[in-house]
Enzyme design. Structure first.
Site, PDB file in Angstrom:
ATOM      1  N   ASN A 556       0.817  -1.222   0.000  1.00 38.69           N
ATOM      2  CA  ASN A 556       0.000   0.000   0.000  1.00 38.69           C
ATOM      3  C   ASN A 556       0.847   1.266   0.000  1.00 38.69           C
ATOM      4  O   ASN A 556       0.487   2.278  -0.611  1.00 38.69           O
ATOM      5  CB  ASN A 556      -0.917   0.020   1.226  1.00 38.69           C
ATOM      6  CG  ASN A 556      -2.246  -0.669   0.965  1.00 38.69           C
ATOM      7  OD1 ASN A 556      -2.686  -0.783  -0.164  1.00 38.69           O
ATOM      8  ND2 ASN A 556      -2.894  -1.139   2.030  1.00 38.69           N
ATOM      9  N   GLU A 829      -2.913  -8.124   4.246  1.00 39.52           N
ATOM     10  CA  GLU A 829      -1.518  -7.808   4.577  1.00 39.52           C
ATOM     11  C   GLU A 829      -1.012  -6.543   3.870  1.00 39.52           C
ATOM     12  O   GLU A 829       0.142  -6.484   3.425  1.00 39.52           O
ATOM     13  CB  GLU A 829      -0.588  -8.976   4.240  1.00 39.52           C
ATOM     14  CG  GLU A 829      -0.686 -10.148   5.181  1.00 39.52           C
ATOM     15  CD  GLU A 829      -1.667 -11.211   4.678  1.00 39.52           C
ATOM     16  OE1 GLU A 829      -1.652 -11.501   3.461  1.00 39.52           O
ATOM     17  OE2 GLU A 829      -2.446 -11.733   5.488  1.00 39.52           O
ATOM     18  N   CYS A 830      -1.894  -5.537   3.749  1.00 38.84           N
ATOM     19  CA  CYS A 830      -1.528  -4.243   3.154  1.00 38.84           C
ATOM     20  C   CYS A 830      -1.033  -4.382   1.717  1.00 38.84           C
ATOM     21  O   CYS A 830      -0.240  -3.561   1.249  1.00 38.84           O
ATOM     22  CB  CYS A 830      -0.466  -3.526   3.996  1.00 38.84           C
ATOM     23  SG  CYS A 830      -1.009  -3.105   5.656  1.00 38.84           S
ATOM     24  N   ASN A 831      -1.486  -5.436   1.023  1.00 39.71           N
ATOM     25  CA  ASN A 831      -1.066  -5.644  -0.361  1.00 39.71           C
ATOM     26  C   ASN A 831      -2.280  -6.061  -1.184  1.00 39.71           C
ATOM     27  O   ASN A 831      -2.432  -7.239  -1.534  1.00 39.71           O
ATOM     28  CB  ASN A 831       0.026  -6.704  -0.428  1.00 39.71           C
ATOM     29  CG  ASN A 831       0.769  -6.698  -1.760  1.00 39.71           C
ATOM     30  OD1 ASN A 831       0.176  -6.488  -2.805  1.00 39.71           O
ATOM     31  ND2 ASN A 831       2.060  -6.939  -1.704  1.00 39.71           N
TER      32      ASN A 831
END
Length: 939
Positions: A556, A829-831
């Site tokens: 992100n 997972e911020c992806n």
């Protein structure tokens, strides 16, 4: 060479014209070598300057007149001293090679720091080789070419021409990169040695370099001198010991005697360089000095000029005297190392860092868990020994108990079958004993270094989220804090100077850790990897023709950079791995970006970003992309490359001498757990002038005013890009983390250790089956590829499947895993790019959820979507759930469409990530728990 200024409007135009005419005559006489004419005209100019200094009743006019008179007097005396010195020494007139003066500059006198693209010199701090000084002539018009703003290292075409300014005219110089090289060059031979000290980030050095090369190219000088070039960033300690306090600086050495004289060589003084070198060459056996007092009138009515010219001071001492002086200096250094010379030296001793001896003092701090403190050696390079309380340096394995490497006695983890565990462990060690556990010592180290902070049934497996620190590392950090006094490095008192030295030591350690040349790269400390990415985004030279292109599987924090590109009128594009391979590696011109014609001057800059290892599935992407993308640059459009290395460098080696990436970001807590809140941006030095820094504060500026909109950023990249005071205590703690990795064998041993555990865990999980033969897990990544070690990192990301193929709630798995003692990560997972790609969710479907969320904590775990019936082999899809049609409040397509079905797709997964302190017990326990908990489970 005479600084000329527009006179105030109140001054008579006739007086102005007369003064200008007289000064012009002085220039003409000087250039023609007409001694009589020059002396006569110079006397007239001196009289004029005195008249200008005489006060008048109007204070404003008087003040300006006095200032102009002083400047006129100083400039006239400089011309006079230059010419008379040439006559006195019997040398050609220096001014004959001096360019004509620049035309008049219409501006009020403004104090301009010299450490800018417009200045001549950079001050070099005692401990950080940074900081700036004011120009000797604050309002003098700038002369000479301005340094190029980040000239590309290679041309935009297919050539490999090196355009970095410090690598031009290489045939004129002998380059030294180590202290051994330096000593060999200055101590051998029969000619004097002239050493040019420079920094790649120094604008004054860049500005002066072409003119210095012009002087050095002189055939007669090359017969008399050996010319050497040394970068202060590569030789910080040596430069400090040699007294390099400003740049650019040239030292002249006589083999066998040491330094003869130190000469400032900024652009404004290069015209004196040839004269000075000739004086030195024509007076062998004499010492020389520069006198800052300027012009001195002697009893014989002749000028002796010391301000910009060297002059003999007398015969050189004998070699015996030189040797005696060196021995006395060595004794003084030894005394300093013994801690008898004040607070600063006490701090050096307390920090276990010798003053150039290369030895490490024994740690006197307490030990934790039986582990001795790891100390650095005198060079601060992380290769010091592990010091015991008695001062010895035994191997790390011998400090952790009596068990020999590979022979540690291990008990089965709580809750597992002991016999099955022993059999699996034995089989694992037979296959991986050379790679696992740093020579077999981890099972003795782990309980004392990490396990002592967790319950017996706990297993930490979230290293990609944050690594863990060890007790030895932590004890070394706080032992240093207990023994030393640290102060703000922006000051110059003993504690501040000591702190500055330690911060620079860590900068050097970071560059060395990644094998990055100090001449080519700079370390900028940030709050985190995200902050490093933000720094690139907000300072990058975006324009209307710029494109921010990035791999879909980025974090992100990388995706957020696109907002800066859009704000500047640019565009962004998310691409997949196959696109990059076609475009960057196979030269598909269809992927090239052609900026439209804009009002901005060429070249246009675009940025490509990709993760060295993605933080979702742990896939490693080719670092060869860096050169491939850079090769797509043209003369009018340049591609720069940013690599997000936050998930990569904790377990993988990164060699920046082989991968010429432009920007690299990282977080240190992801590498070794402590300190948190500290990251770094490693940036190419040549790109720093490109960055458009908006906010400035603290130590980033050399000069600033309060009422006027005036500020000048410092020259050194880290100084100008690190806002405020750097988190120096956290920076100092970094060296203990790096040292601990080195004590375990280095990053390549960490890589081997993590790789063999990841292989075992994947193999075991992939083999798990329900009683009906259905797989228990869907595992993402490239674990199954033949070259999995080259393309897969230490992450096992998966979904747990029910016997019918539907998916367990990852929130349920997270909750139950935590209760069983497993530290895992779940979600996207911020992806989002990698997550939704692996899970088969379209971005438009995710965007439709925006209006369905009712609160900040209202996390959506599943999304009901329509999929073709022929995708039943998709491991992440559940069985048909027809009842979801009636229950769904999300309208994505016609529910009765032919060959479509409604399925529940997850919006997250479960991630187990391994790191430097992972053990076989961790991976075995996780696999065993998953099998016992979820086999044949339907709810």
């Amino acid at each position: 060479s005479l600084p000329l200024y527009n006179f105030p409007k109140q001054v008579s135009s006739t007086a102005h014209q007369y003064t200008m005419l007289t000064v012009s005559k002085a220039f003409l006489a000087q250039r023609q070598g007409n001694k009589g004419q020059l002396l006569r005209v110079t006397l007239v100019v001196l009289v004029i300057s005195i008249i200008w200094v005489i006060p008048v009743h109007d204070w404003n006019i008087s003040n300006r007149r006095i200032y102009l008179g002083e400047r006129l007097y100083q400039g006239t005396m400089r011309v006079l001293r230059t010419t008379v010195s040439s006559w006195h020494l019997g040398l050609p007139t220096v001014a004959a090679t001096t360019p004509r003066p620049a035309s008049l500059v219409v501006q009020a006198p403004v104090a301009t720091p010299t450490c800018t693209s417009r200045g001549d010199t950079c001050s070099v701090g005692a401990h950080i080789f940074a900081g700036q000084s004011l120009a000797a002539s604050p309002s003098a018009p700038q002369r000479g070419p301005a340094p190029s703003a980040a000239a590309p290292e290679v041309s935009g075409s297919a050539t490999t021409t090196d355009r970095r300014w410090w690598n031009q005219e290489k045939d004129l110089w002998i380059e030294v990169h180590t202290e051994e090289d330096f000593r060999r060059e200055v101590d051998t031979g029969d000619r004097p040695v002239a050493v040019d000290f420079f920094a790649t980030w120094c604008h004054g050095c860049e500005k002066a370099y072409p003119e210095i090369c012009r002087v050095v190219r002189d055939p007669e000088l090359r017969k008399k001198f050996k010319f050497v070039k040394a970068c202060v960033d590569e030789l910080k300690t040596l430069a400090k010991n040699e007294g390099v306090t400003a740049l650019p600086r040239m030292h002249v050495y006589k083999p066998g005697y040491g330094m003869l004289v130190s000469i400032d060589v900024p652009y404004s003084k290069i015209r004196f360089l040839k004269t000075n070198l000739n004086v030195i060459a024509n007076n062998p056996g004499l010492g020389f000095a520069l006198d800052p007092n300027g012009l001195t009138w002697t009893a014989v009515d002749s000028f002796r000029l010391f301000y910009r010219f060297v002059a003999p001071t007398g015969p050189l001492p004998s070699r015996d005297a030189v040797a005696a002086k060196a021995a006395a200096k060595a004794r003084e250094v030894e005394k300093l190392q013994a801690g008898h010379s004040g607070l600063f030296d006490h701090l050096l001793k307390a920090a276990n860092i010798g003053s150039g001896s290369g030895g490490a003092a024994a740690s006197t701090g307490p030990r934790v868990g039986g582990a001795a403190a790891v100390t650095t050696n005198g060079n601060g390079n992380g290769n010091g020994a592990v010091a015991s309380n008695s001062g010895g340096s035994p191997p790390l394995s011998t400090l952790m108990g009596s068990a020999a490497p590979g022979m540690a006695t291990c008990k089965a983890p709580p809750g597992v079958n002991e016999a099955a565990y022993e059999a699996a462990r034995r089989q694992f060690l037979e296959a991986h004993s050379a790679e696992y556990g740093y020579g077999g010592i981890i099972d003795s180290l782990y309980p004392k270094e990490v396990g002592c902070r967790m319950a017996p049934n706990e297993h930490y497996m979230d290293y990609t989220g944050s690594s863990v620190y060890c007790q030895t590392q932590l004890e070394n950090v706080f032992s240093e804090l207990r023994q030393c006094m640290f102060g703000n490095p922006h000051s110059a008192n003993p504690s501040s100077s000591f702190t500055g030295d330690r911060v620079e030591e860590v900068r050097d350690m970071v560059l060395k850790y990644f094998n990055a040349s100090p001449a080519d790269y700079q370390v900028v400390f940030t709050k985190s990897a995200t902050d490093a990415l933000k720094l690139v985004g907000e300072t990058f030279p975006w324009s209307e023709g710029s494109m921010f292109r990035y791999l879909r599987e980025n974090h992100n924090s990388v995706l957020g950079v696109r907002e800066y590109a859009l704000k500047a009128g640019g565009t962004f594009q998310a691409v997949n791995e196959s696109f990059v391979d076609r475009w960057a590696m196979r030269g598909d011109s269809g992927g090239d970006h052609s900026p439209p014609n804009t009002r901005f001057p060429a070249p246009t800059y675009s940025l490509f970003a990709f993760p060295a290892e993605d933080n979702f599935a742990g896939v490693k992407y080719p670092l060869s992309w860096v050169r491939g993308v850079q090769s797509r640059s043209t003369d009018s459009h340049r591609w720069l490359v940013m690599v997000d290395a936050a998930a990569y460098v904790p377990t993988q080696p990164l060699d920046l001498s082989q991968v010429p990436v432009d920007f690299v970001d990282m977080s240190f807590y992801k590498m070794f757990g402590y300190p948190t809140g500290l990251g770094a941006l490693i940036i190419k030095t040549s790109l720093v002038p490109l960055l458009h820094k908006v906010f400035w504060g603290g130590g980033t500026v050399a000069l600033a005013t309060s009422e006027d909109n005036f500020h000048v950023l410092k020259c050194r990249p880290s100084d100008r890009l690190e806002d405020g005071t750097v988190a120096f205590l956290d920076v100092i703690a970094v060296k203990h983390g790096i040292n601990m990795i080195q004590k375990l064998g280095g990053i390549r041993r960490v890589q081997e250790h993590v790789a063999c555990l990841t292989e075992w865990l994947y193999t075991r999980l992939a083999a798990l089956r329900h009683s009906n033969g259905a797989p228990m897990l869907a595992i993402f990544g490239k674990h199954n590829m033949p070259n999995h070690r080259q393309v897969q990192g230490g992450i096992v990301n998966f979904e747990l499947l029910k016997p019918d193929g539907s998916i367990f709630s990852y929130k349920t798995v997270e909750r139950e895993a935590a209760g069983a003692g497993f530290h895992l990560r779940t979600g996207a997972e911020c992806n989002p790019g990698a997550c939704y790609n692996y899970l088969g969710v379209q971005e438009s479907e995710v965007e439709s959820l925006a209006g369905k969320k009712e609160g900040c904590e209202d996390d959506v775990e599943f999304i009901k979507v329509q999929r073709p019936v022929d995708r039943g082999e998709d491991s992440i899809s559940s069985a048909d759930i027809l009842r979801s049609i009636a229950n769904s409040n999300i309208s994505l397509a016609h529910p009765a469409a032919v060959a479509l079905k409604w399925v529940e797709a997850p919006l997250g997964s479960v991630r187990a990530s391994l790191g430097w302190w992972s053990t076989f017990d961790d991976v075995y326990s996780l696999a065993d728990w998953i099998e016992r908990t979820y086999k044949d489970r339907v709810e």
